[in-house]
Design a protein around this motif. Structure first.
Motif, PDB file in Angstrom:
ATOM      1  N   LEU A 150      -6.320  10.834 -22.220  1.00  0.00           N
ATOM      2  CA  LEU A 150      -5.233  10.145 -22.923  1.00  0.00           C
ATOM      3  C   LEU A 150      -4.233   9.511 -21.967  1.00  0.00           C
ATOM      4  CD1 LEU A 150      -4.531  12.826 -25.685  1.00  0.00           C
ATOM      5  CD2 LEU A 150      -6.030  10.824 -25.832  1.00  0.00           C
ATOM      6  N   LEU A 151      -4.121  10.052 -20.743  1.00  0.00           N
ATOM      7  CA  LEU A 151      -3.138   9.553 -19.791  1.00  0.00           C
ATOM      8  C   LEU A 151      -3.702   9.638 -18.383  1.00  0.00           C
ATOM      9  CD1 LEU A 151      -0.228   8.523 -19.359  1.00  0.00           C
ATOM     10  CD2 LEU A 151       0.474  10.903 -19.098  1.00  0.00           C
ATOM     11  N   TRP A 152      -3.685   8.479 -17.692  1.00  0.00           N
ATOM     12  CA  TRP A 152      -4.233   8.397 -16.344  1.00  0.00           C
ATOM     13  C   TRP A 152      -3.118   8.241 -15.320  1.00  0.00           C
ATOM     14  CZ3 TRP A 152      -9.540   8.665 -15.412  1.00  0.00           C
ATOM     15  CH2 TRP A 152     -10.357   8.578 -16.539  1.00  0.00           C
ATOM     16  N   ALA A 153      -3.336   8.789 -14.138  1.00  0.00           N
ATOM     17  CA  ALA A 153      -2.433   8.569 -13.008  1.00  0.00           C
ATOM     18  C   ALA A 153      -2.858   7.301 -12.295  1.00  0.00           C
ATOM     19  CB  ALA A 153      -2.474   9.756 -12.042  1.00  0.00           C
ATOM     20  N   GLU A 154      -1.903   6.583 -11.754  1.00  0.00           N
ATOM     21  CA  GLU A 154      -2.204   5.330 -11.064  1.00  0.00           C
ATOM     22  C   GLU A 154      -2.587   5.613  -9.618  1.00  0.00           C
ATOM     23  OE1 GLU A 154      -0.247   0.933 -10.737  1.00  0.00           O
ATOM     24  OE2 GLU A 154       0.981   2.642 -10.221  1.00  0.00           O
ATOM     25  N   GLY A 155      -3.516   4.808  -9.105  1.00  0.00           N
ATOM     26  CA  GLY A 155      -3.875   4.876  -7.690  1.00  0.00           C
ATOM     27  C   GLY A 155      -4.804   6.023  -7.372  1.00  0.00           C
ATOM     28  N   GLN A 156      -5.059   6.206  -6.080  1.00  0.00           N
ATOM     29  CA  GLN A 156      -5.966   7.219  -5.601  1.00  0.00           C
ATOM     30  C   GLN A 156      -5.210   8.262  -4.790  1.00  0.00           C
ATOM     31  OE1 GLN A 156      -8.954   7.243  -6.594  1.00  0.00           O
ATOM     32  NE2 GLN A 156      -9.303   5.180  -7.362  1.00  0.00           N
ATOM     33  N   GLY A 157      -5.831   9.419  -4.617  1.00  0.00           N
ATOM     34  CA  GLY A 157      -5.187  10.504  -3.900  1.00  0.00           C
ATOM     35  C   GLY A 157      -5.229  10.340  -2.397  1.00  0.00           C
ATOM     36  N   ASN A 158      -6.250   9.695  -1.873  1.00  0.00           N
ATOM     37  CA  ASN A 158      -6.400   9.532  -0.435  1.00  0.00           C
ATOM     38  C   ASN A 158      -5.987   8.141  -0.006  1.00  0.00           C
ATOM     39  OD1 ASN A 158      -7.381  12.085  -0.499  1.00  0.00           O
ATOM     40  ND2 ASN A 158      -9.463  11.580   0.098  1.00  0.00           N
ATOM     41  N   ALA A 159      -5.711   7.993   1.296  1.00  0.00           N
ATOM     42  CA  ALA A 159      -5.266   6.701   1.827  1.00  0.00           C
ATOM     43  C   ALA A 159      -6.291   6.158   2.802  1.00  0.00           C
ATOM     44  CB  ALA A 159      -3.909   6.866   2.511  1.00  0.00           C
ATOM     45  N   CYS A 160      -6.441   4.838   2.802  1.00  0.00           N
ATOM     46  CA  CYS A 160      -7.301   4.144   3.758  1.00  0.00           C
ATOM     47  C   CYS A 160      -6.434   3.806   4.975  1.00  0.00           C
ATOM     48  CB  CYS A 160      -7.882   2.895   3.118  1.00  0.00           C
ATOM     49  SG  CYS A 160      -8.988   1.942   4.181  1.00  0.00           S
ATOM     50  N   VAL A 161      -6.670   4.487   6.107  1.00  0.00           N
ATOM     51  CA  VAL A 161      -5.788   4.391   7.272  1.00  0.00           C
ATOM     52  C   VAL A 161      -6.601   4.015   8.522  1.00  0.00           C
ATOM     53  CG1 VAL A 161      -4.134   6.044   6.365  1.00  0.00           C
ATOM     54  CG2 VAL A 161      -6.052   6.850   7.750  1.00  0.00           C
ATOM     55  N   PRO A 162      -5.906   3.546   9.591  1.00  0.00           N
ATOM     56  CA  PRO A 162      -6.617   3.208  10.839  1.00  0.00           C
ATOM     57  C   PRO A 162      -7.295   4.423  11.460  1.00  0.00           C
ATOM     58  CG  PRO A 162      -4.416   2.243  10.805  1.00  0.00           C
ATOM     59  CD  PRO A 162      -4.487   3.176   9.642  1.00  0.00           C
ATOM     60  N   GLN A 163      -8.513   4.214  11.971  1.00  0.00           N
ATOM     61  CA  GLN A 163      -9.242   5.278  12.658  1.00  0.00           C
ATOM     62  C   GLN A 163      -9.246   5.051  14.179  1.00  0.00           C
ATOM     63  OE1 GLN A 163     -13.460   5.381  11.916  1.00  0.00           O
ATOM     64  NE2 GLN A 163     -13.625   7.548  12.462  1.00  0.00           N
ATOM     65  N   ASP A 164      -9.664   3.863  14.595  1.00  0.00           N
ATOM     66  CA  ASP A 164      -9.701   3.515  16.017  1.00  0.00           C
ATOM     67  C   ASP A 164      -8.851   2.274  16.265  1.00  0.00           C
ATOM     68  OD1 ASP A 164     -11.553   5.570  16.764  1.00  0.00           O
ATOM     69  OD2 ASP A 164     -13.133   4.382  15.805  1.00  0.00           O
ATOM     70  N   TYR A 165      -8.396   2.133  17.495  1.00  0.00           N
ATOM     71  CA  TYR A 165      -7.588   0.967  17.845  1.00  0.00           C
ATOM     72  C   TYR A 165      -7.808   0.621  19.313  1.00  0.00           C
ATOM     73  CZ  TYR A 165      -4.447   4.328  20.073  1.00  0.00           C
ATOM     74  OH  TYR A 165      -3.937   5.310  20.876  1.00  0.00           O
ATOM     75  N   GLU A 166      -7.366  -0.567  19.676  1.00  0.00           N
ATOM     76  CA  GLU A 166      -7.376  -1.011  21.066  1.00  0.00           C
ATOM     77  C   GLU A 166      -6.025  -1.620  21.393  1.00  0.00           C
ATOM     78  OE1 GLU A 166     -10.553  -3.802  21.344  1.00  0.00           O
ATOM     79  OE2 GLU A 166      -9.508  -5.373  20.211  1.00  0.00           O
ATOM     80  N   SER A 167      -5.648  -1.605  22.665  1.00  0.00           N
ATOM     81  CA  SER A 167      -4.326  -2.115  23.062  1.00  0.00           C
ATOM     82  C   SER A 167      -4.464  -3.437  23.801  1.00  0.00           C
ATOM     83  CB  SER A 167      -3.613  -1.090  23.943  1.00  0.00           C
ATOM     84  OG  SER A 167      -4.378  -0.819  25.097  1.00  0.00           O
ATOM     85  N   HIS A 168      -3.501  -4.311  23.567  1.00  0.00           N
ATOM     86  CA  HIS A 168      -3.417  -5.618  24.245  1.00  0.00           C
ATOM     87  C   HIS A 168      -2.076  -5.649  24.984  1.00  0.00           C
ATOM     88  CE1 HIS A 168      -6.846  -7.410  21.997  1.00  0.00           C
ATOM     89  NE2 HIS A 168      -6.456  -6.535  21.078  1.00  0.00           N
ATOM     90  N   THR A 169      -2.130  -5.711  26.315  1.00  0.00           N
ATOM     91  CA  THR A 169      -0.918  -5.708  27.141  1.00  0.00           C
ATOM     92  C   THR A 169      -0.752  -7.066  27.814  1.00  0.00           C
ATOM     93  OG1 THR A 169      -1.204  -3.341  27.553  1.00  0.00           O
ATOM     94  CG2 THR A 169       0.285  -4.536  29.008  1.00  0.00           C
ATOM     95  N   PHE A 170       0.474  -7.578  27.758  1.00  0.00           N
ATOM     96  CA  PHE A 170       0.758  -8.890  28.351  1.00  0.00           C
ATOM     97  C   PHE A 170       2.235  -8.969  28.712  1.00  0.00           C
ATOM     98  CE2 PHE A 170       1.030  -9.014  23.781  1.00  0.00           C
ATOM     99  CZ  PHE A 170       2.217  -9.669  23.532  1.00  0.00           C
TER     100      PHE A 170
END
Length: 310
Positions: free
Chosen positions: A270-290
């Protein structure tokens, strides 16, 4: 003899036309918007806010028959609403066993179509945490299934029933038939359009391109930075550096979002919660230095992959 054949031909064409019209009516009648209430938060007074965002139902043959039956019952022998409701409840219990058969049957849109939203309305709701946009289904229709992932037209109405009402073609992604498990047709490239509002000109994001991706995925997101370099002669050169820092999009399923179930039928929410319980977040990254425009060392992190996280 020619007149007989001509009459039979006209009769056959008439039957085919009537059959087509009846089939079209059935599709429209049995692909319709039904109520789907979700809880989105509390308003500025602290009261809970529930919104009927709607849902498109394809297996509604029984619902159509029930609606017509109820209309007849109201105009028949029942002298009071209480008596009618009591009879209605008993009839639902009797039909509970047949509901599964109705759902497992052929979809009302046919095997080559699905019941999808024909139009969306974007409402802005003021909550305690701030302004919230909610997409509401206005109407449904039978839409042809796509075997590959493509961008399809999708109309959205902003500032409905105001002098600033605007309908834009926002686009949507359709077609995930035969996709590998965990993959779906999602937007990967976006565009934008301007609409006039009571307070300012607003930029609305639209879908430009779609691809078959996993539920939680990375999309390109480009930033520009001024960079200082020195050539072989030691002369300082200022240039523009393009860095794809990326963004994480998608949804991560986490259990049931049902907040309230029917006491008579636990399978009905009868009543739904909005959205999902988990989040889609960054796993790996790389750095750019200048070297920045002001001669300082600058480091920019760019997302290379994403994952679901509780």
């Amino acid at each position: 003899m020619f007149c007989v054949y001509g009459f039979l031909l006209i009769l056959l064409i008439s039957v085919l036309v009537i059959a087509y019209i009846l089939n079209l009516f059935t599709e429209r009648a049995c692909c319709r918007r039904q109520s789907h209430i979700i809880y989105i938060g509390k308003d500025i007074s602290g009261s809970p806010v529930n919104v009927d965002v709607g849902v498109c139902r394809a297996h509604c043959d029984q619902s159509v028959r029930s609606a017509s039956l109820e209309a007849g019952l109201r105009a028949s022998k029942y002298s009071s609403m209480l008596e009618f409701l009591r009879h209605k409840k008993m009839r639902r219990l009797d039909q509970s066993s047949g509901a599964a058969d109705s759902i497992s049957g052929s979809p009302s849109c046919g095997l080559s179509s699905t019941c999808e939203p024909a139009g969306m309305r974007v409402d802005r709701v003021m909550l305690y945490e701030g302004l919230r946009e909610v997409e509401i289904i206005e109407d449904c229709h039978c839409e042809a299934k796509m075997s590959r992932c493509v961008r399809a037209p999708s109309l959205k109405t902003y500032y409905s029933e105001t002098p600033y009402e605007t309908v834009i073609e926002a686009g949507k992604c359709v077609g995930s038939k035969g996709a590998p498990e965990g993959f779906s047709c999602v937007p990967t490239t976006f565009d934008s359009t301007l609409i006039e509002t009571p307070n300012k000109v607003e930029l609305i994001q639209t879908v430009a391109q779609c691809k078959l991706m996993e539920g939680c995925y990375r999309i390109p997101y480009v930033e520009y930075h001024y960079e200082i370099t020195y050539n072989d002669d030691g002369v300082k050169v200022e240039s523009l550096r393009e860095i794809d820092v990326g963004r994480c999009l998608g949804s991560c399923t986490s259990g049931s979002r049902c907040l309230l179930r029917s006491a008579s039928d636990l399978g009905e929410c009868l009543l739904w919660a909005e959205g999902q319980g988990n989040a889609c977040v960054p796993q790996d990254y790389e750095s750019h230095t200048f070297l920045s425009q002001h001669g300082q060392i600058r480091t920019v992190l760019a997302i290379t992959s994403c994952l679901c996280q509780s």
